[in-house]
Write a protein that holds these residues in place. Structure first.
Motif, mmCIF file in Angstrom:
data_model
loop_
_atom_site.group_PDB
_atom_site.id
_atom_site.type_symbol
_atom_site.label_atom_id
_atom_site.label_comp_id
_atom_site.label_asym_id
_atom_site.label_seq_id
_atom_site.Cartn_x
_atom_site.Cartn_y
_atom_site.Cartn_z
ATOM 1 N N THR A 58 -37.583 24.997 35.594
ATOM 2 C CA THR A 58 -37.853 23.725 36.253
ATOM 3 C C THR A 58 -39.027 23.007 35.608
ATOM 4 O OG1 THR A 58 -37.044 24.654 38.345
ATOM 5 C CG2 THR A 58 -38.318 22.631 38.482
ATOM 6 N N ASP A 114 -29.635 18.710 42.563
ATOM 7 C CA ASP A 114 -28.772 19.506 41.689
ATOM 8 C C ASP A 114 -29.616 20.248 40.648
ATOM 9 O OD1 ASP A 114 -26.594 20.571 40.332
ATOM 10 O OD2 ASP A 114 -26.027 18.681 39.381
ATOM 11 N N ASN A 132 -23.154 17.221 33.083
ATOM 12 C CA ASN A 132 -24.174 17.006 32.053
ATOM 13 C C ASN A 132 -24.672 15.570 32.147
ATOM 14 O OD1 ASN A 132 -24.087 19.598 30.874
ATOM 15 N ND2 ASN A 132 -22.261 19.046 29.706
ATOM 16 N N ASN A 170 -31.779 23.022 42.318
ATOM 17 C CA ASN A 170 -31.051 24.172 42.849
ATOM 18 C C ASN A 170 -30.223 24.924 41.811
ATOM 19 O OD1 ASN A 170 -32.062 23.481 45.342
ATOM 20 N ND2 ASN A 170 -30.185 22.506 46.058
ATOM 21 N N ASN A 171 -29.755 24.215 40.766
ATOM 22 C CA ASN A 171 -28.765 24.821 39.879
ATOM 23 C C ASN A 171 -29.153 24.951 38.409
ATOM 24 O OD1 ASN A 171 -26.859 24.976 42.072
ATOM 25 N ND2 ASN A 171 -26.473 22.789 41.807
ATOM 26 N N ALA A 172 -30.197 24.259 37.977
ATOM 27 C CA ALA A 172 -30.556 24.314 36.557
ATOM 28 C C ALA A 172 -30.902 25.735 36.138
ATOM 29 C CB ALA A 172 -31.724 23.383 36.270
ATOM 30 N N THR A 173 -30.378 26.137 34.972
ATOM 31 C CA THR A 173 -30.735 27.451 34.426
ATOM 32 C C THR A 173 -31.938 27.352 33.501
ATOM 33 O OG1 THR A 173 -29.062 27.119 32.688
ATOM 34 C CG2 THR A 173 -28.408 28.385 34.622
ATOM 35 N N ASP A 174 -32.283 26.145 33.092
ATOM 36 C CA ASP A 174 -33.532 25.934 32.356
ATOM 37 C C ASP A 174 -34.695 26.006 33.343
ATOM 38 O OD1 ASP A 174 -32.474 25.343 29.709
ATOM 39 O OD2 ASP A 174 -31.688 23.512 30.604
ATOM 40 N N SER A 184 -29.260 22.443 31.427
ATOM 41 C CA SER A 184 -28.191 23.432 31.589
ATOM 42 C C SER A 184 -28.046 23.869 33.043
ATOM 43 C CB SER A 184 -28.488 24.666 30.719
ATOM 44 O OG SER A 184 -28.587 24.314 29.361
ATOM 45 N N GLY A 185 -26.791 24.157 33.435
ATOM 46 C CA GLY A 185 -26.521 24.727 34.746
ATOM 47 C C GLY A 185 -26.201 23.721 35.828
ATOM 48 N N THR A 186 -26.409 22.441 35.576
ATOM 49 C CA THR A 186 -26.137 21.428 36.595
ATOM 50 C C THR A 186 -24.628 21.188 36.711
ATOM 51 O OG1 THR A 186 -26.507 19.717 34.920
ATOM 52 C CG2 THR A 186 -28.357 20.270 36.351
ATOM 53 N N SER A 187 -24.224 20.535 37.796
ATOM 54 C CA SER A 187 -22.795 20.361 38.067
ATOM 55 C C SER A 187 -22.119 19.459 37.041
ATOM 56 C CB SER A 187 -22.599 19.797 39.475
ATOM 57 O OG SER A 187 -23.274 18.563 39.623
#
Length: 203
Positions: free
Chosen positions: A86, A77, A105, A80-84, A100-103
């Motif tokens: 990596t 997750d 918190n 693939n999805n973090a907006t921060d 941020s950005g994960t399905s």
């Protein structure tokens, strides 16, 4: 037979070297610094390595039911999805921030323990989330649950009620003449998750 002063000095020097060498080994290879913990978390996310991620947690957390499945889903997750960035995820978590950005918190806490009574060794902890299965299909308690992540395995309502490690879990559910697929996501906040089984085939 008495030892010569030179021999005594040599033995003392060797003992000091061994002692300091042992302390240095413990400090660099056994005790985990905050920077090393952050680097391990980042590496786990970058490589989608659930095993490495799980190793950063306390032994109790590693032994939570289905923790390997949860840990693998968390790094996937985040990858693939973090907006921060990596490369910053490990530092964010160690600093007490959420990614941020994960399905969901994810809630992780950094704790420490003493190694040899001298060095601080840091690790992650979390809270397991109980999953309450509620059957609204009219078939009562007659329900079969299969965890479909990786190798399919049958699970019980009591196992889920005991709590799961953070992450996403996918299930195949059968009750009476009804069957369907469900999922739950645990964040590590310790709150109970209701998995409501509803037969909506007639709608």
């Amino acid at each position: 037979m008495t030892m010569k002063k030179k021999d005594i000095i040599t033995i003392a020097v060797i003992a000091v070297v061994v002692l300091f060498g042992g302390f240095f080994f413990v400090k660099t290879h056994v005790a985990v610094s905050e920077d090393r913990l952050a680097a391990n978390i980042t590496k786990a996310v970058q490589n989608k390595d659930g095993k490495l991620f799980l190793k950063q947690f306390s032994k109790d957390d590693q032994n939570i039911k289905f923790s390997a499945i949860g840990a693998q889903s968390v790094v996937k997750d985040m990858h693939n999805n973090a907006t921060d960035a990596t490369s910053e995820i490990g530092k964010l978590i160690v600093d007490g921030s959420t990614v941020s950005g994960t399905s969901v918190n994810y809630q992780f806490t950094v704790e420490s323990k003493k190694v040899l009574g001298v060095f601080d060794s840091y690790y992650l902890t979390t809270r397991k989330s109980p999953v309450k299965v509620v059957n609204y299909t009219g078939y009562g308690d007659d329900i079969s649950l299969t965890l479909t992540d990786g190798k399919d395995q049958t699970v019980t309502k009591s196992e889920l009620a005991s709590g799961v490690f953070p992450g996403k879990y996918n299930f195949s559910v059968t009750t009476g003449d009804y069957s369907g697929n469900y999922w739950v996501k645990a964040s590590g906040d310790g709150d109970t998750i209701d998995m409501e089984v509803i037969d909506d085939s007639g709608y």
